[in-house]
Design an enzyme around this catalytic site. Structure first.
Site, PDB file in Angstrom:
ATOM      1  N   THR A 157       0.904  -1.424  -0.133  1.00 26.20           N
ATOM      2  CA  THR A 157      -0.325  -0.115  -0.143  1.00 26.20           C
ATOM      3  C   THR A 157       1.163   1.282   0.136  1.00 26.20           C
ATOM      4  O   THR A 157       1.345   2.035  -1.398  1.00 26.20           O
ATOM      5  CB  THR A 157      -0.854  -0.035   1.340  1.00 26.20           C
ATOM      6  N   LYS A 184       3.816  -6.678   3.739  1.00 28.33           N
ATOM      7  CA  LYS A 184       3.750  -5.673   3.954  1.00 28.33           C
ATOM      8  C   LYS A 184       3.135  -4.906   4.978  1.00 28.33           C
ATOM      9  O   LYS A 184       2.742  -5.932   5.999  1.00 28.33           O
ATOM     10  CB  LYS A 184       2.059  -5.373   2.722  1.00 28.33           C
ATOM     11  N   THR A 195      -1.374  -2.833  11.660  1.00 29.57           N
ATOM     12  CA  THR A 195      -1.010  -2.499  10.137  1.00 29.57           C
ATOM     13  C   THR A 195      -0.528  -3.527   9.087  1.00 29.57           C
ATOM     14  O   THR A 195       0.497  -2.752   9.013  1.00 29.57           O
ATOM     15  CB  THR A 195      -1.325  -1.032   9.063  1.00 29.57           C
ATOM     16  N   GLU A 274       6.678   4.898   7.130  1.00 26.86           N
ATOM     17  CA  GLU A 274       5.890   5.990   6.262  1.00 26.86           C
ATOM     18  C   GLU A 274       6.897   7.295   6.355  1.00 26.86           C
ATOM     19  O   GLU A 274       6.635   7.617   7.359  1.00 26.86           O
ATOM     20  CB  GLU A 274       4.969   6.613   6.375  1.00 26.86           C
ATOM     21  N   ASN A 398      -0.283  10.152   5.222  1.00 26.17           N
ATOM     22  CA  ASN A 398      -1.429   9.645   5.884  1.00 26.17           C
ATOM     23  C   ASN A 398      -2.183  10.777   5.172  1.00 26.17           C
ATOM     24  O   ASN A 398      -3.150  11.023   5.118  1.00 26.17           O
ATOM     25  CB  ASN A 398      -0.956   9.603   7.358  1.00 26.17           C
ATOM     26  N   THR A 403      -6.390  10.232  -1.376  1.00 22.25           N
ATOM     27  CA  THR A 403      -6.712  11.939  -2.611  1.00 22.25           C
ATOM     28  C   THR A 403      -5.750  11.240  -3.381  1.00 22.25           C
ATOM     29  O   THR A 403      -5.783  12.027  -4.222  1.00 22.25           O
ATOM     30  CB  THR A 403      -6.741  12.824  -2.144  1.00 22.25           C
TER      31      THR A 403
END
Length: 403
Positions: A157, A184, A195, A274, A398, A403
């Site tokens: 992702t 992942k 997650t 991230e 995030n 979007t």
């Protein structure tokens, strides 16, 4: 004795398993902005023989539909097929989410001979699966493929790179078995296995009872010790599948191989956190109990103030001490010591950082990896968790996730 031999690539190293992926239009742009490749969004892992399966799932109360679907099967069921989709978590979708999985698996059974197929999903919460899109994959997937690269990239992702590992275990008598995994995870990672999805396969002739025991222990020492941002997802899953086709097994050797592969994958998740730049071990020792050591260590790996200090390479030991004190464990500022790697930055005798030690601390914090050791000085218990820094890029990723 036995040897663990690293292998190139991933799942294709395990006898009797097949894997691959395809794109059905849910993923409309490359996973990485520096790539022109449009990765898959539906992946599979298939065994030519029925597998025993063990699994560990999220601690989040709102478990996603794929987990609830898995739990509807009888205890110790066998399977030969795992279907995985990206872009849609199928979480918070109620009974309809489970029914959608059953519909998908019913259509799959007309294309492939499947036994108790299971599903895993990752993506946005709150939307039902696009059944037509997902089932269209069954017309384009090569179910006899051995393409771990495709499968590992399809489940990504916000990951910036694929995560796959494989080892061959050579036993003292010269016989071998193999173990491999894809994984992942990059955000919503908290020391409660959040997650992230991990699929481990093996051809070892491992008893089901050992699978359950060893997977639980390996999860505790790997995925349950890491934190990117302190958030726990609805979909976290670690699965271990064994088709036993090698006919060989040694419990000690398998345990070491499983622990190694899962810990290395956990570290890859932190490296890929991230926007992360630092991977930091938080060791708390000298605590009165293991529960105290664990609570303080996990508080440090979760703390936003600590994470932002790591990003800024600021050797502010006050944030470390404050977090330990706020964790609620038994502690005393007269017995506490804090080290960055081997550098003492706080004790009751050295409460203020002089210029020399502060410069040395800066050098430690500029490293991509280092260790923060906090000795509580009140007991013998210890615990180590792992975290990363929190950067501007994390907010950007995030904020723009949908979007």
């Amino acid at each position: 004795m036995y040897k663990l031999i690293p292998l190139e690539n991933g799942l294709e190293n395990v006898e009797g398993f097949f894997c691959g992926a395809t794109n059905v239009g849910m993923r409309k742009k490359p996973v990485n902005s520096d790539s022109s490749e449009l990765d898959g969004d539906v992946a599979f892992i298939r065994s030519e023989k029925p597998c025993d399966i063990s699994a560990v799932f999220t601690s989040n109360t709102f478990q996603a539909a794929p987990i609830k679907h898995f739990q509807k099967y009888p205890k110790d069921f066998q399977t030969n097929f795992v279907l995985i989709n990206a872009k849609n978590a199928n979480a918070m979708t109620g009974n309809k989410g489970i029914e959608d999985i059953e519909s998908i698996m019913s259509i799959l059974s007309t294309k492939q001979k499947v036994l108790n197929p299971v599903m895993s999903s990752t993506g946005v919460i709150g939307y039902r699966l696009p059944i037509d899109k997902i089932t269209s994959a069954f017309d384009t997937l090569d179910f006899n493929a051995s393409n771990s690269h495709q499968a590992a990239r399809a489940i990504m992702t916000t990951d910036s790179f694929k995560k796959e590992l494989a080892y061959q275990v050579e036993l003292e008598d010269g016989n071998t078995f193999n173990i491999a995994a894809i994984c992942k995870g990059a955000g919503m990672i908290n020391p409660a296995m959040a997650t992230m999805l991990c699929f481990v396969i093996t051809d070892a002739n491992i008893p089901k009872s050992d699978m359950d025991e060893l997977l639980t222990e390996a999860t505790k020492s790997s995925f349950n010790r890491i934190s990117v941002d302190g958030d726990t997802s609805t979909n976290d899953t670690v699965m271990l599948l064994a088709n036993k086709q090698s006919s060989h097994y040694n419990k000690e050797a398998f345990a070491e191989a499983l622990n190694k592969i899962m810990f290395e994958l956990a570290m890859l998740i932190l490296k890929d956190g991230e926007g992360a730049n630092k991977l930091v071990a938080f060791e708390v020792k000298g605590a009165k109990s293991e529960e105290d050591a664990k609570r303080a260590s996990m508080a440090l790996s979760n703390s936003l103030l600590v994470k932002t200090a790591l990003f800024g390479e600021d050797p502010n030991w006050g944030r470390i001490a404050s977090t330990i004190g706020a964790s609620g464990i038994a502690c005393d500022d007269e017995t506490l010591t804090i080290h960055y790697d081997d550098l003492l930055i706080y004790s009751s005798e050295f409460r203020e950082l002089d210029k020399v030690r502060e410069e040395k601390a800066y050098k430690v914090m500029k490293q991509e990896r280092f260790k923060v050791t906090c000795d509580i000085g009140l007991g013998d218990a210890s615990y180590t968790s792992y975290g990363c820094d929190l950067s501007y890029e994390y907010v950007k990723i995030n904020a723009e996730y949908r979007t």
